[in-house]
Structure formats: C-alpha cells, structure tokens
Scaffold this active site. Structure first.
Site, PDB file in Angstrom:
ATOM      1  N   HIS A 304       5.846  -4.381  -1.941  1.00  0.00           N
ATOM      2  CA  HIS A 304       4.687  -3.372  -1.643  1.00  0.00           C
ATOM      3  C   HIS A 304       3.455  -3.753  -1.648  1.00  0.00           C
ATOM      4  CE1 HIS A 304       3.288   0.943  -2.353  1.00  0.00           C
ATOM      5  NE2 HIS A 304       2.233   0.029  -2.978  1.00  0.00           N
ATOM      6  N   GLU A 305       3.014  -4.948  -2.789  1.00  0.00           N
ATOM      7  CA  GLU A 305       1.753  -5.234  -2.886  1.00  0.00           C
ATOM      8  C   GLU A 305       1.320  -6.417  -1.723  1.00  0.00           C
ATOM      9  OE1 GLU A 305       0.219  -3.709  -4.996  1.00  0.00           O
ATOM     10  OE2 GLU A 305       1.814  -2.896  -5.919  1.00  0.00           O
TER      11      GLU A 305
HETATM   12  N1  PHE Z   1      -2.586   0.212  -5.650  1.00  0.00           N
HETATM   13  C1  PHE Z   1      -1.518  -0.041  -6.570  1.00  0.00           C
HETATM   14  C2  PHE Z   1      -0.273   0.149  -5.638  1.00  0.00           C
HETATM   15  O1  PHE Z   1       0.157   0.921  -5.421  1.00  0.00           O
HETATM   16  C3  PHE Z   1      -1.539   0.973  -7.553  1.00  0.00           C
HETATM   17  C4  PHE Z   1      -2.688   0.741  -8.619  1.00  0.00           C
HETATM   18  C5  PHE Z   1      -3.580   1.910  -8.604  1.00  0.00           C
HETATM   19  C6  PHE Z   1      -2.411   0.060  -9.524  1.00  0.00           C
HETATM   20  C7  PHE Z   1      -4.689   1.972  -9.502  1.00  0.00           C
HETATM   21  C8  PHE Z   1      -3.710  -0.042 -10.437  1.00  0.00           C
HETATM   22  C9  PHE Z   1      -4.592   0.972 -10.409  1.00  0.00           C
HETATM   23  O2  PHE Z   1       0.207  -0.746  -5.161  1.00  0.00           O
HETATM   24 ZN    ZN Z   2       0.611   0.702  -3.295  1.00  0.00          ZN
END
Ligand code: PHE
Ligand code: ZN
Length: 878
Positions: A304-305
């Site tokens: 995902h990341e």
């Molecule tokens: N953007 C991150 C994700 O979904 C989630 C996230 C949001 C992490 C806010 C930390 C703070 O992959």
């Molecule tokens: Zn995300």
C-alpha cells in the site's frame, strides 16, 4: 465543552493558494526540548490564484510553535508586518516573489499527539499527514502547495542515523562534534509527505532492478533488537515493486527507498516520499513472533505505502476532501496485489467482512459521509473506512464497468496527464472516461452520496416463453445532511444456476456470467432461452458495496453453498443461512422460548467441513459464524444479550454436533512441518485452528489438551496464539491465567508479541472482564502513550469484546468514557477513534441506548475537548 466551537471547513469554499513555494530548505538542530528549525522558502505569487492586483497577505499555518524570527529577502521583519493568530501567522507581503526565512523552536519530547516531530523510544521521527507539518514550522501546510525540499539534520553523535526524503547529498561533522547530513528530494511534494528520522538504528539492505534497468537501494531501519524481523517486509517490498511495473506500468523513481519501523504511531504506516515510516506492528515479523494474519497484513501495508509513490505522491490530492483519490485507489491496488499473491477469494471475503461489519455501520451512523466528504471540522477524523474501503469499492466498480484493459488505459492516462500535480477525484473519473470514451456521469454519485444502498431483487420465470425476469429496486437511506438520494449506477454481476448446479448460458455466445448495469430506481432485466427455472447467483464477487435482499429459501442457500462457481457467493450463501438462523434465535431468546439448533445450518456446515476439494482457507471462512459485531448490522434495534445468547448457542451446538468431523480434520492438518507463510500453508493453519477453536468450545478436557499440546509445541506464533486464545476463551480461568503468565515470561522482550498477548485477553468474551482489563492497564508493559497498547487493551475490550463491553450494568460504557477523556489530553486522534462504539447509541435497545448515550454525555461535559473529539462527540449527540 469548548467556548468557541471549532470551525467547519467546506469543499465548496476551496480556493487555489495565493502563493506557491518552489523550494523549501530546512535545517533541524535536534534536541528533545528545544529543537531549532530554520526554514528558507522561495515564495512566489500563484499566477492561477483568482487574483486582484494588490498582493494579498500570506497565510502560514503553525501550531504549538515558538516563533524566533522571520525575515524576507534577508531582512528581519518588524512585528507590525505580521500577526500571530490561532493556527498560524498572517504576513503582509509587498513583493510577488521573495525568500522567506523563519526560525522556530519545538519540543519533540513533549509531543504526545504523535503528529509533527516527536520521540519514540528515543528515536526522532515525524508524521505530517494530514496537517502535522504545521507543528514543525510555519508553512502553507496544504497539499496543493508542492515544493522541492532540501533537509539538513544536525544531531549529537549518539544519533548516527539521520534520514529524510530523497537522496543524501552531503554529510559531515560539525566543529563541536555533532553529526550533520543533508538530503535532497528532487520531486516537488506537499508538506504532508515530508519526513525526518534520527536515531541509533540498524538497517538491512537489498536492491531492486527496475524494468528500465535502474538499480534501487532498499533499506529497512529498526532498533537493533528488531533487526532479525525485517526479511518478510523486504520480500514484500520487492514483490510490490515488480507487481506495480507489471500491472500498472509504474516504475520507482529515486535511487533509494527506505522504510523505518517506529513503536509509537497513530496509524498503520505513512508513504513519505522515499522514506516510508511504519508502525512496528505493520512491518516487523518473524515466524516465531508473528501470526499468519500479521504476515499478510504486513505484505499488504508495505505494498500500500509503496503504491502510494504513484497514487498519492507523483499524483497527489488538491485538498483533503479528495483523500479517497489516493486512498481508495491505493487500497484497491493493494487488495488486487494481495489477491494475486494469496487466495483471491479469501482476500475478497476478508475485505467484504470489514466493509459489512464496520463501514456499513459508519455509513448508517452519525458520522456518515460520502467517499468525498463535503465538510469537516478535523480532517484526521476522515481517515475512515468510508474513504478507504468504500472508496476502494468505488474504484473496483469502475474496474468492473470498464474491464481490466479499459481500466489500465484510464490509469495510464491519469498518471501521464497529472504527473506532478495535485488533483481531484473528478480528474480521476475524467481520465477513466477520456481513455475509454465512457460515460460515468451517473456513476459519479458514488463520490457524493453517503449511505449504503439497498437492492431488493425479485424474479419470475415463464416456462412457456422460457423467459426469466429479474426486477431490481434500489434505495439509499437518508444520512445526516442528505435526504432523498438519487439512483446510483450499480454494476451487479450475476449468473443463473440450473438444476445440475452449473451456470446456464445467458446468450448464444455461451456467456454464463454478466454484469447488469442497474441505473434506475426500479429496473427489469429479461433473459430469453432459459430452459428451466434458474436459481440466481447475485452480486458475484460482491460487485458493489450494497446490501442485497432476495428471498432465498434454506434449500436454495444450501444449493448455492454447494454449487455456486463463485467462491465468494458460496461463502455468502452460508453467511446468509447463519444470519437467518441467528435472527430467529434472537427472537426466540427475547420471547423466552426454548432455543433449537437450526438443522439446515448444521447440515450445510457439515458438508463444507467434509469437502476436501475446497480450498481449506475457504472452508475455514465458511465455518466461521458471523461475528457479534456483524450481527448488529441486521437492521432493527440491537439487542446485545440476545445476539450473544444466540451466537453462543449456535457455536456450542455446531461444536458438539460436528465434533468428530472437526477432530478428524484437525488431526489430518496437524502435521509437523517447518513454518512457511505461503498461501497454501496459511490456508491449512487457518482451517486447523478453526477446528481447534470449535473443539475447545465443547469444553471437553481432552479437546483442551489438544490446544495445550499445540501451545507447547511452540514452533510458530499462528498456532501458539490460536491455541492460547482457545484456552483463554474456553478453558478454566486459573489454567488460562497460568498459560498467559508462561507465555508472557517467554515473550516479554518482544513488543509485538506482548501486544498480541494484551489483545487476546482484553477481547476474550469470557476472560476479558472489565476487572481484568483494568488490571492489564496496570501491567508494567502497558503504556498509555503508546497507541498500539491502547488499541490492544482498551480497543480490544471496546471494539472486539462485544460480550463484556455490553455488560448489562453499563460498566463497559462508563469505562470507555473515562479512558477517552484521559486519552484526549495526550493524543486527540486516538481518543476520537476509540470513542466510536459510544457513538452508536441510537441503534441499541432502550436501556443500553440510554446507558451508552449517558457515557457519551460524560465525555461531552468533561471539560475542553480537542477538535478531533469535539467533532465526533457533538455530531453523535446532535
Ligand atoms: N496515508 C497513510 C496511508 O494510508 C495513512 C496515514 C494517515 C498515516 C495519517 C498517518 C497519518 O497509507
Ligand atoms: Zn494510504
């Protein structure tokens, strides 16, 4: 409660930024109580701002900062040139381009919100999404301001690892012996993707050669004690990189990709450019310490990341109302990746279960909002199952409507057209349309309408004409602020099963599965040349996030369980059967009549259990009864005691009646072999442990002994944790305690296992009483400032222990209120999330409802609340 109510922000008020920041140069001089942050910003007037000739003031967001100085083009700014306001600074500007230098001081050690720069076990790290960068320095902290960042970190010599985004361009030692490193990220990005890490860390390294032959260095950083737990994440990363090249044609763009594991983290992980930061629990694993579920979760989150590098970073969001643009799309991408790596059907079942248990509840609750919300008080409250999971379902429907090739044409166009831009959900849909000549006009409503649509399906068959007709009605219930919703474009995948169990051809081409495009409130679909009355298999693969109602008889459901060629619907037929049986039993319980075991359900489960041709993972899923939480979604008033009584009754009945079959399959699967987290081994373990759980539910000494033997064998955490959980839930309490103590002694050095150990107790419907939960909070390993511990103990009780949390005396509700109030002082994001069970008070029966509401009012009246908690509590009581 607050004297001044937090402001509501509306999508319709969006304005382009007045100023842009082309370059951002940052210097951090790290210190726990007095970190000095210097920023140097190249600012210029945005040519696209709806401009007047006079230069507007420049707004810089800033929270919890000590301002030391501001200079423009090298000249210190006198106090009359700027105004400090709540939440930031307003600067008078007299040039259309200038260099702005700001110095601030911050205290990472005092930062318990885990947003901005903070310390976790002595390691410095940052979290900037969504609005954390403003806790680091004054800045236009909004995603449509994209800048090239250069970051210099200065730290004492006991922080040998100093990381930020991009490539390392310089390093050295200062005159007084401190270390300094400079990083440069060549890709313009919004401030929410900034990251910094400093600590005494170790790393593992690997490499990946991209499709165009570039070599990328991969590094995973952890505290030294965890260095042996990185391999699985590294493998997952390489698989993700390859998959994104093959399936989406997306290549990685920097020379280095880093992941850092931190113990204190509000969410799962964060996609900062080139420097992902992960909650330790979502990245560290070894066979001895991590369960299969953890292995799969890690694989999914790493993917995902990583996928965000394109869907999120290269193409980012214009504003936070567009959050699902990156999250819905990326969840869809990671779900498809996981489906390709593991069992597709099981992945789908798991995702749909989350959707039905938690997202449907959100969609029917006081915080219901569309996939693209149109207002918020605190954006952190909108990192929701609706934005993520329903958002992914919406993208999946586009995939279904356009087909895999059409979808790929659309995503290619989207990435090409918007690379380097901050865009909207609308831009995504337009790219999908343009690349395919498609019309998604009506489909767009999925982004703006909240609530879960209900489909009512009826059918008729005419033997004479051999015509089969399906009539489908759709309706989306009202939700806060939204009434009288318009019909949606809903893709409904169907097949028609004949008496033999195989799907009948739907036309002369021999096609047996078809996607119906439901677009009207009531619509009829006619199928000709159908030689016998068919049984419809509807919404195959859960082709849309809706509740589908069709009056299946028990026999028809048993038939689908046996014959449907769609494994998702095979499973779903069993779930419907169980749901129906459990509803009748709840009714009987309320009427005080004697409960009777539903024969048909037992027959269905028995057939499944004996079917050795089915994927064991699917068998395990089919044997699992809907959770108590899921049963609250049946509609009607929730009667917690009735749900628990009915479910326990069926579970115990199934366990006793099918004991020999459970035993036989358990024995057959209980073979000694080295642990491997492959799909087929995971599948076998999941069925084995499902059988073990039912066997222990009989309470038989001999069966509990099987669990004890499995626990003693101790060669992988999946089997150990399953055995321990069964013993804790079904064994005598004193023995359970002894096993728990021994387990803790063995694993007390391992943070992730200790978290599992906490969660297993607090979520046990028999063992996890409020007294035990309170005792766990006194345990030396419990830490109120660590979200994982809070989620394990308090969350385990309030969100995963239906029986104890809903104790008839209301003690569970009062406890949660008390914890939420305390948490809000430290970490508002966590407080606002963990309060969720109290927000559902309207759905419960009279007495429970009053108790839950009273607990929520205690929170409301407890004093000044954070904006996060205020929003959730006030909307839930409105
Ligand atoms: N953007 C991150 C994700 O979904 C989630 C996230 C949001 C992490 C806010 C930390 C703070 O992959
Ligand atoms: Zn995300």
């Amino acid at each position: 409660m607050k004297d001044t109510q937090p402001r509501t922000i509306y999508l319709k008020d969006y304005r382009a930024p007045e100023y842009l920041v082309d370059r951002t140069e940052l210097t951090f001089d790290l210190d726990p109580y007095a970190t000095l942050v210097k920023s140097r910003l190249s600012v210029r007037r945005n040519p696209d701002a709806n401009g007047t000739d006079t230069l507007p003031a420049l707004w810089l967001d800033g929270v919890d900062l000590e301002l030391l100085s501001i200079a423009i083009d090298g000249e210190l700014l006198p106090a009359h040139r700027y105004t400090e306001k709540p939440g930031g600074l307003l600067l008078n500007v007299d040039k259309s381009a200038f260099v702005l230098e700001v110095q601030t001081r911050i205290a990472p050690e005092a930062n318990t919100s885990l947003e901005g720069l903070y310390l976790s076990n002595g390691m410095y790290c940052t979290q900037c999404e969504a609005e954390g960068f403003r806790k680091i320095t004054f800045y236009p902290d909004r995603p449509d301001v994209m800048s090239v960042f250069t970051t210099t970190i200065v730290a004492p010599a006991n922080y040998p690892v100093l990381l930020s985004n991009g490539n390392k361009i310089d390093s050295g030692t200062t005159a007084d012996g401190r270390l300094t490193v400079t990083w440069e990220d060549p890709f313009a990005k919004p401030s929410y993707l900034f990251a910094l890490v400093a600590g005494d860390l170790q790393f593992v390294e690997d490499r990946f050669v991209t499709c165009s032959g570039r070599e990328v260095t991969l590094q995973l950083y952890t505290e030294p004690k965890n260095i042996g737990k990185c391999e699985h994440a590294m493998t997952s990363l390489k698989h993700s990189m390859k998959w994104d090249e093959e399936v989406y044609g997306r290549e990685y763009d920097l020379d280095i990709f880093m992941i850092v594991a931190v113990d204190h983290f509000n969410m799962g992980a964060m996609e900062n450019k080139g420097l992902n930061i992960f909650n330790s629990a979502c990245v560290l694993a070894s066979p001895e310490t991590a369960t299969d579920a953890a292995f799969q979760r890690i694989e999914a989150i790493v993917a995902h990341e990583y996928f965000h590098n394109w869907s999120g970073n290269r193409v980012t969001c214009r504003d936070w109302f567009q959050l699902s643009l990156k999250e819905g799309f990326t969840v869809f991408r990671d779900a498809e990746f996981s489906a390709d790596m593991n069992s597709r059907a099981v992945k789908r079942i798991e995702d749909v279960t989350v959707l039905r248990t938690a997202q449907f509840a959100e969609d029917a609750g006081p915080m219901a909002h569309p996939v693209r919300p149109d207002s918020y008080m605190e954006i952190s409250n909108f990192y929701t199952l609706t934005v993520y999971e329903k958002g992914a379902e919406v993208v999946r429907m586009i995939h279904t409507i356009l087909g895999a090739d059409g979808f790929r044409r659309g995503s290619d166009l989207y990435f090409e057209r918007h690379d380097g831009q901050a865009v909207t959900c609308e831009d995504f849909i337009v790219a999908m349309e343009d690349a395919n000549g498609a019309d998604l006009q009506q489909f767009r409503r999925w982004y703006s309408q909240a609530g879960t649509p209900v489909l009512d399906v009826e059918d008729t068959y005419d033997m004479e004409t051999q015509e089969y007709r399906l009539t489908i009605r759709q309706h989306t219930p009202d939700s806060p602020g939204q009434v009288d919703k318009l019909p949606l474009h809903i893709p409904v995948s169907i097949a028609l099963l004949g008496r033999s169990g195989s799907a009948l051809p739907l036309d002369s081409s021999g096609e047996v599965e078809r996607v119906l495009h439901v677009t009207e409130t009531c619509q009829e679909f006619v199928f000709g040349n159908i030689p016998e009355r068919p049984l419809p298999s509807l919404l195959r693969g859960f082709s849309a996030p809706v509740k589908l109602r069709y009056g299946y008889s028990v026999e028809q459901l048993l038939f689908l369980m046996r014959h449907d060629s769609d494994p998702f619907n095979q499973w779903d037929a069993g779930q419907r059967l169980a749901f129906d049986a459990l509803s009748s039993l709840q009714q009987a319980y309320r009427n005080g009549t004697e409960l009777e075991l539903p024969e048909s359900l037992i027959d269905g489960l028995s057939a499944v259990l004996e079917n050795t041709r089915l994927d064991p993972a699917l068998v395990a899923k089919m044997l699992a009864l809907p959770s108590a939480q899921e049963l609250t979604e049946q509609g009607g008033e929730i009667d917690a005691p009735a749900i628990i009584a009915a479910r326990n009754f069926v579970r115990d009945g199934v366990a006793k009646t099918l004991k020999p079959q459970f035993r036989a399959r358990y024995e057959a699967l209980n073979v000694q072999k080295p642990y491997c987290p492959t799909a087929s081994d995971i599948a076998e373990r999941s069925l084995k442990n499902t059988c073990l759980s039912y066997l222990c539910a009989t309470g038989d000494q001999e069966m509990l002994a099987l669990a004890e033997a499995q626990l003693a064998r101790d060669d992988n955490m999946t089997d150990s944790a399953a055995a321990l959980a069964a013993l804790v839930e079904f064994g005598p309490a004193d023995k359970a305690q002894a096993h728990l103590d021994a387990f803790y002694r063995q694993w007390q050095q391992d943070t992730q296992v200790v978290e599992t150990w906490f969660g297993l107790q607090s979520s046990s419907p028999t063992f996890g009483t409020l007294d035990r939960v309170r005792a766990l909070m006194q345990h030396s390993a419990f830490e109120f400032k660590n979200p994982n511990k809070v989620r394990a103990v308090i969350g385990g009780f309030a969100m995963r222990n239906f029986a104890q949390f809903h104790a008839p005396d209301g003690s569970g509700y009062a406890f949660l209120a008390e914890q939420v109030i305390a948490l809000d002082k430290l970490n508002p994001q966590i407080a606002a999330r963990i309060v969720t069970p109290l927000t559902r008070w309207r759905k419960y029966r009279a007495e429970q409802s009053t108790q839950i509401q009273a607990a929520l009012k205690t929170v409301r009246d407890s004093g000044e609340l954070s904006r996060d908690l205020y929003e959730v509590v006030s909307k839930s009581l409105a």
